[in-house]
Design a protein around this motif. Structure first.
Motif, PDB file in Angstrom:
ATOM      1  N   ILE A   1       7.129  -0.818  18.272  1.00 26.38           N
ATOM      2  CA  ILE A   1       7.196  -2.013  17.428  1.00 26.38           C
ATOM      3  C   ILE A   1       5.702  -2.101  16.713  1.00 26.38           C
ATOM      4  CG2 ILE A   1       7.141  -4.420  17.153  1.00 26.38           C
ATOM      5  CD1 ILE A   1       9.582  -4.550  19.236  1.00 26.38           C
ATOM      6  N   ILE A   2       4.565  -2.106  17.739  1.00 27.47           N
ATOM      7  CA  ILE A   2       3.197  -2.079  17.304  1.00 27.47           C
ATOM      8  C   ILE A   2       3.039  -1.056  16.180  1.00 27.47           C
ATOM      9  CG2 ILE A   2       0.916  -2.098  18.098  1.00 27.47           C
ATOM     10  CD1 ILE A   2       1.775  -3.640  20.586  1.00 27.47           C
TER      11      ILE A   2
ATOM     12  N   ILE B   1      14.074  -8.869  20.683  1.00 26.28           N
ATOM     13  CA  ILE B   1      13.884 -10.327  20.690  1.00 26.28           C
ATOM     14  C   ILE B   1      12.387 -10.472  21.483  1.00 26.28           C
ATOM     15  CG2 ILE B   1      14.593 -12.594  21.510  1.00 26.28           C
ATOM     16  CD1 ILE B   1      17.643 -11.518  20.998  1.00 26.28           C
ATOM     17  N   LEU B   2      12.275 -10.087  22.683  1.00 27.74           N
ATOM     18  CA  LEU B   2      11.198 -10.362  23.278  1.00 27.74           C
ATOM     19  C   LEU B   2       9.804 -10.053  22.647  1.00 27.74           C
ATOM     20  CD1 LEU B   2       9.864 -11.797  26.017  1.00 27.74           C
ATOM     21  CD2 LEU B   2      10.288  -9.420  27.141  1.00 27.74           C
TER      22      LEU B   2
ATOM     23  N   LEU C   1       4.752 -10.106  19.247  1.00 30.86           N
ATOM     24  CA  LEU C   1       3.845  -9.708  18.438  1.00 30.86           C
ATOM     25  C   LEU C   1       3.455 -10.706  17.325  1.00 30.86           C
ATOM     26  CD1 LEU C   1       2.407  -7.508  16.721  1.00 30.86           C
ATOM     27  CD2 LEU C   1       4.784  -6.663  15.584  1.00 30.86           C
ATOM     28  N   GLY C   2       4.545 -11.538  17.310  1.00 30.94           N
ATOM     29  CA  GLY C   2       4.501 -12.614  16.207  1.00 30.94           C
ATOM     30  C   GLY C   2       3.387 -13.621  16.840  1.00 30.94           C
ATOM     31  N   LEU C   3       3.500 -14.121  18.310  1.00 29.41           N
ATOM     32  CA  LEU C   3       2.525 -14.656  18.742  1.00 29.41           C
ATOM     33  C   LEU C   3       0.927 -14.363  18.741  1.00 29.41           C
ATOM     34  CD1 LEU C   3       2.308 -17.334  20.608  1.00 29.41           C
ATOM     35  CD2 LEU C   3       2.213 -15.970  22.606  1.00 29.41           C
ATOM     36  N   ALA C   4       0.980 -13.010  18.974  1.00 26.42           N
ATOM     37  CA  ALA C   4      -0.375 -12.422  18.673  1.00 26.42           C
ATOM     38  C   ALA C   4      -0.934 -12.482  17.314  1.00 26.42           C
ATOM     39  CB  ALA C   4      -0.289 -10.623  19.235  1.00 26.42           C
TER      40      ALA C   4
END
Length: 300
Positions: free
Chosen positions: A13-14, A212-213, A218-221
């Protein structure tokens, strides 16, 4: 611990987010050379990877090792029908990620607009489900086939990283405005991930759970400036992370050949000693390697 194995999906994802962050607009507008794009990918990866393959072939020299090593050095092994090679076995991840690099211009096409990106992501989920239920069963693949070694199976992870990129400004604003709520949601997702079974009614939901997790993480980061995870030490280690991942098994085999660990009777002490020695050798060796490469670049 299976959940630790699944962290490789977070890396994908990253990778999707990072590649889009660096090259999406450039390739979309045609302001970046395709030749420069692919040349940079090979120059970044092949020299170090080739050194590892050479070391591995010296340690375990067999026709099988040489054949697989030659295939791996092309960086095309992610397209093999069964990407499960034993030479640098952990490199299957690199094979899948390099397959993503190779088709990245097509990924830009799939993500050309947020709407097309979401449709493409949904289609990729359907493909992954069909892989689980049909295309990656004994009808088509070998007995020891591992689904996550296939780029097609992993496609949703790369695409969701790209979708996060498309909405990164909105995500960052939301997290900055609602930091506590965002943190609580991600903590709830993390707890939910561990209390939810991987299989429900014979259907494997690991892909959905991890998507989902890790998208939440990533969104929080993106909107959370955390000094605990963002400092000089973590930045230094992160710059070595890919090389550490690729080389740790080779270094472990070298430590194993030396026979130091056989002299330690306690399993716990043997494990901790091996781990600490491995990390020390990796960081020292990769630091020396990086400095040598930089010196060669300066001489050029």
């Amino acid at each position: 611990m299976p959940s630790f194995d699944y962290l490789v999906y977070l890396f994908m994802i990253i990778s999707g987010f990072g590649m889009c962050n660096g090259y999406y607009q450039k390739l979309k507008t045609g302001t970046y050379s395709i030749d420069a794009f692919y040349s940079k990918r090979y120059k970044r990866t092949v020299p170090f990877f080739a050194l590892l393959i050479l070391l591995n072939c010296v340690i375990e020299f067999t026709p099988k090792t040489v054949c697989e090593g030659l295939m791996e050095i092309t960086m095309l092994f992610g397209f093999l029908p069964n990407n499960t090679l034993s030479t640098i076995g952990v490199a299957w991840t690199l094979g899948a990620i390099f397959a993503f690099y190779i088709i990245f211009p097509f990924i830009v096409f799939l993500l050309y607009s947020p709407k097309r990106g979401i449709v493409s992501f949904v289609i990729s989920l359907v493909i992954t489900y069909m892989c689980q239920c049909y295309f990656m069963t004994e009808r088509f693949v070998t007995e020891n086939f591992v689904m996550r070694h296939s780029f097609l199976y992993c496609l949703p992870y790369f695409l969701i990283g790209g979708i996060v990129y498309l909405y990164k400004d909105e995500i960052e604003r939301f997290v900055n405005q609602f930091k506590v709520i965002s943190l609580c949601v991600v903590l709830a997702l993390t707890v939910g991930y561990y209390i939810t079974p991987d299989v429900i009614n014979s259907i494997n939901i690991v892909v959905i759970k991890t998507l989902i997790l890790y998208t939440g993480w990533l969104g929080l980061a993106l909107g959370y400036d955390n000094r605990l995870m963002n400092n000089k030490f973590t930045n230094y280690i992160s710059n070595l992370s890919m090389e550490m991942y690729l080389s740790h098994m080779v270094v472990f085999r070298i430590v194993e050949k030396i026979g130091i660990m056989e002299r330690i009777e306690s399993p716990v002490i043997r494990y901790m000693t091996t781990y600490l020695l491995l990390v020390m050798l990796l960081v020292m060796g990769l630091t020396i390697y990086r400095k040598a490469i930089n010196k060669l670049d300066e001489l050029r």
